[in-house]
Scaffold this active site. Sequence first.
Site, PDB file in Angstrom:
ATOM      1  CG  HIS A  58      -1.926  -1.138   1.197  1.00 38.85           C
ATOM      2  ND1 HIS A  58      -2.776  -1.396   2.240  1.00 38.85           N
ATOM      3  CD2 HIS A  58      -2.202  -2.062   0.257  1.00 38.85           C
ATOM      4  CE1 HIS A  58      -3.529  -2.462   1.946  1.00 38.85           C
ATOM      5  NE2 HIS A  58      -3.188  -2.876   0.747  1.00 38.85           N
TER       6      HIS A  58
HETATM    7  C1  LIG Z   1       0.443  -7.344  -4.761  1.00 37.17           C
HETATM    8  C2  LIG Z   1      -0.473  -6.235  -4.368  1.00 37.17           C
HETATM    9  C3  LIG Z   1      -1.551  -6.509  -3.542  1.00 37.17           C
HETATM   10  C4  LIG Z   1      -2.425  -5.495  -3.165  1.00 37.17           C
HETATM   11  N1  LIG Z   1      -3.568  -5.809  -2.491  1.00 37.17           N
HETATM   12  C5  LIG Z   1      -4.549  -4.868  -2.382  1.00 37.17           C
HETATM   13  C6  LIG Z   1      -5.858  -5.203  -1.929  1.00 37.17           C
HETATM   14  O1  LIG Z   1      -6.188  -6.379  -1.679  1.00 37.17           O
HETATM   15  N2  LIG Z   1      -6.764  -4.200  -1.801  1.00 37.17           N
HETATM   16  C7  LIG Z   1      -6.482  -2.900  -2.091  1.00 37.17           C
HETATM   17  O2  LIG Z   1      -7.338  -2.047  -1.928  1.00 37.17           O
HETATM   18  N3  LIG Z   1      -5.244  -2.548  -2.535  1.00 37.17           N
HETATM   19  C8  LIG Z   1      -4.302  -3.499  -2.720  1.00 37.17           C
HETATM   20  N4  LIG Z   1      -3.078  -3.159  -3.244  1.00 37.17           N
HETATM   21  C9  LIG Z   1      -2.779  -1.722  -3.473  1.00 37.17           C
HETATM   22  C10 LIG Z   1      -3.416  -1.104  -4.714  1.00 37.17           C
HETATM   23  O3  LIG Z   1      -3.516  -2.054  -5.750  1.00 37.17           O
HETATM   24  C11 LIG Z   1      -2.580   0.116  -5.135  1.00 37.17           C
HETATM   25  O4  LIG Z   1      -2.539   1.023  -4.069  1.00 37.17           O
HETATM   26  C12 LIG Z   1      -3.126   0.839  -6.360  1.00 37.17           C
HETATM   27  O5  LIG Z   1      -3.251  -0.078  -7.427  1.00 37.17           O
HETATM   28  C13 LIG Z   1      -2.230   2.002  -6.777  1.00 37.17           C
HETATM   29  O6  LIG Z   1      -2.822   2.676  -7.867  1.00 37.17           O
HETATM   30  P1  LIG Z   1      -2.088   3.856  -8.662  1.00 37.17           P
HETATM   31  O7  LIG Z   1      -3.045   4.303  -9.714  1.00 37.17           O
HETATM   32  O8  LIG Z   1      -1.574   4.866  -7.706  1.00 37.17           O
HETATM   33  O9  LIG Z   1      -0.827   3.176  -9.327  1.00 37.17           O
HETATM   34  P2  LIG Z   1      -0.770   1.889 -10.417  1.00 37.17           P
HETATM   35  O10 LIG Z   1      -2.064   1.178 -10.335  1.00 37.17           O
HETATM   36  O11 LIG Z   1       0.456   1.229 -10.097  1.00 37.17           O
HETATM   37  O12 LIG Z   1      -0.736   2.666 -11.782  1.00 37.17           O
HETATM   38  C14 LIG Z   1       0.414   3.259 -12.319  1.00 37.17           C
HETATM   39  C15 LIG Z   1       0.527   2.866 -13.783  1.00 37.17           C
HETATM   40  O13 LIG Z   1       1.463   3.727 -14.432  1.00 37.17           O
HETATM   41  C16 LIG Z   1       2.247   2.978 -15.321  1.00 37.17           C
HETATM   42  N5  LIG Z   1       3.506   3.715 -15.525  1.00 37.17           N
HETATM   43  C17 LIG Z   1       4.463   3.994 -14.602  1.00 37.17           C
HETATM   44  N6  LIG Z   1       5.464   4.702 -15.161  1.00 37.17           N
HETATM   45  C18 LIG Z   1       5.128   4.894 -16.463  1.00 37.17           C
HETATM   46  C19 LIG Z   1       5.771   5.548 -17.572  1.00 37.17           C
HETATM   47  N7  LIG Z   1       6.955   6.170 -17.426  1.00 37.17           N
HETATM   48  N8  LIG Z   1       5.142   5.529 -18.782  1.00 37.17           N
HETATM   49  C20 LIG Z   1       3.946   4.902 -18.945  1.00 37.17           C
HETATM   50  N9  LIG Z   1       3.305   4.267 -17.931  1.00 37.17           N
HETATM   51  C21 LIG Z   1       3.890   4.262 -16.699  1.00 37.17           C
HETATM   52  C22 LIG Z   1       2.412   1.641 -14.629  1.00 37.17           C
HETATM   53  O14 LIG Z   1       2.743   0.622 -15.547  1.00 37.17           O
HETATM   54  C23 LIG Z   1       1.037   1.442 -13.969  1.00 37.17           C
HETATM   55  O15 LIG Z   1       0.148   0.722 -14.791  1.00 37.17           O
HETATM   56  C24 LIG Z   1      -2.174  -4.151  -3.603  1.00 37.17           C
HETATM   57  C25 LIG Z   1      -1.085  -3.869  -4.422  1.00 37.17           C
HETATM   58  C26 LIG Z   1      -0.242  -4.895  -4.829  1.00 37.17           C
HETATM   59  C27 LIG Z   1       0.911  -4.555  -5.745  1.00 37.17           C
END
Ligand SMILES: Cc1cc2nc3c(=O)[nH]c(=O)nc-3n(C[C@H](O)[C@H](O)[C@H](O)COP(=O)(O)OP(=O)(O)OC[C@H]3O[C@@H](n4cnc5c(N)ncnc54)[C@H](O)[C@@H]3O)c2cc1C
Length: 584
Positions: free
Chosen positions: A520
Amino acid sequence: MDCGLNTSNFSFLIWSLFLIGLSYSDKFHFETAPKFKFVKDAKFAPRILSFDYIVIGGGTCGCPLAATLSHGASVLVLERGGSPYTNPEKINIHNFVTSLSEISPLSFAQQFISRDGVLNARARVLGGGSVLNAGFYSRASSRFIRESGWNETMAMFAYKWVEKKVAFEPTLLQWQSAVKDALLEVGVLPYNGFSLDHLYGTKIGATIFDKEGNRHTAADLLEYADPRRISVYIHATVHKILFRYNIEKRRPQAYGVIFRDAIGKMHKAYLSKRSRKNEVIVSAGALGSPQLLMLSGIGPAKHLKAHGIKVVLDQPLVGKGMADNPMNVLVVPSPIPVEVSLIQTVGITKFGSFIETASGLSIGHSWSERLQGIFEFVSNQSGQPSSVMYPPEQKEESVADTIRSLSNPILKGGVILEKIIGPRSTGHLELLTTNPNDNPSVTFNYFKDPEDLKKCVLGMKTIIDVINSKSFSKFRYHNMPVEALIDLMYHIPMNLRPKHASAPFSLEQYCIDTVLTIWHYHGGCQVGKVVDLDYRVRGVDGLRVIDGSTFYRSPGTNPQATVMMLGRYMGEKILIKRYFQEKK
Ligand SMILES: Cc1cc2nc3c(=O)[nH]c(=O)nc-3n(C[C@H](O)[C@H](O)[C@H](O)COP(=O)(O)OP(=O)(O)OC[C@H]3O[C@@H](n4cnc5c(N)ncnc54)[C@H](O)[C@@H]3O)c2cc1C
Ligand SMILES: *[C@@H]1O[C@H](CO)[C@@H](O)[C@H](O)[C@H]1NC(C)=O
Ligand SMILES: *[C@@H]1O[C@H](CO)[C@@H](O)[C@H](O)[C@H]1NC(C)=O
């Protein structure tokens, strides 16, 4: 790497935490027709593109954001990873661990090890973390919503918009029920039944897995998009945000981005000149967003110069406030068969610790080798001091034996974990290279703040009470006291941190020594520091950051519900403002 054996031991436990009926299946089914016609591989993109909004990162926040914006403007999404739809089996609940532990450059998970010596993972796929995660879905507290400055009515509409596509009520089986009853027995009251809300007591939350175990991700929220006004390119890695100097406003203004496709061709995407409201929006996640700002010249000037990056804006707060909620666990072998389950029951205590559980461990021998490979791969890539963190003299002789006894593939049992709210302890992120594909260096400083440690200790005490409760008794060996379970965790290295098993036992030391991640992590572009209350990057024009990197603490018990909600919420807010201001 001389800690290979230990790390693989650790790994096999951590990866089994949520491991559900692990199966290696070669019988993956390939989808013939793509789910969305507007999702294309970047190698088919023109050299030059022009859009009203450019969203960097098609992740958990980026997808709902882009889908919403497409109803009022043209939107380009650039996602570095592939599509979650080409191989639906791969993201089924049964392949949770397989997908999470892959190490090829094309895998959905990119492994990293924080400077704290804890193995972690970040997403690299359309749908982002929601394609990799454990699926638990639960909203933030109304206090969190108010403190974030969000309109509660609008936030509630945004949650419901998300939930219509991706949230399901789980079926509770025996293990999850026993933990639920045990939490009530030990006083985590009241019982709130099935609820999406963040309420003190014990409840059942939603999940993004349906009854068949199929995962429904943030990418599914693209079903809401206007297909005529959205283009999504996958395998499109953004290298840089482009700035020019706005003479009128006397500050830098973002006007486009440079991205690279999988065959190495560079492309440029510009903001169309149609409206001055057009913007680049960074949704690259808690590691990706601060990293990309720095690579584009926004960050601590000295650090950028050291990497030969031209400074656009000296902003020392980029990459600060990085935090990861520590997770500590006990693994509980069971004398009777257990169902396969990911997180469903949660105990929300008043002292700021959340208790969750998973069951159905099935552990194969091949895991230790496979995961040893992960550690080697990550430390090869980043040059991080993984072996230094685990002094050789602290290796345990009996580890091999423990592994042998535990790696029986028919081992029955589960894991009970606690995660603390916040956390208060924070760290920082720094570039190691100027390649956007490389991991930056991240330090979370788990338990640096003593308040965090107190919450962990109280959480561990609750877990111990749960294990000793009447409601849970059929799932434990009675000749195996809690001390033995604790001892087990000490004999199986859980991470790359120094162990102090020989010191007088304390739960404080247990928390520090055996800390893991629950993934997280957040921060790096925090509201009020790097971005303002509207998520605009301070000091420049035409640029926002909207994703988990803007948080001060992790929302709810688990963040994904709120990350998706934020994408929808800000998409609506931006469009309302766009039209209100354009009519003037
Ligand atoms: C293994 C795991 C288990 C988890 N379990 C849970 C759960 O059960 N319940 C829950 O609520 N949360 C859970 N989480 C946490 C939750 O999934 C994350 O907090 C959330 O997905 C983060 O979202 P975000 O949009 O901030 O980032 P992300 O979803 O990581 O999105 C960022 C995106 O940007 C892309 N990116 C990065 N840099 C670049 C670039 N330079 N050019 C183009 N694209 C790029 C990446 O590829 C990615 O797809 C878990 C996370 C993980 C990894
Ligand atoms: C919140 O949004 C609703 C619906 O758009 C609106 O009616 C209300 O006035 C807003 N509340 C505040 C406090 O801004
Ligand atoms: C790590 O580097 C070593 C030495 O260069 C090499 O032999 C090994 O194959 C690499 N391991 C991985 C998993 O990349």
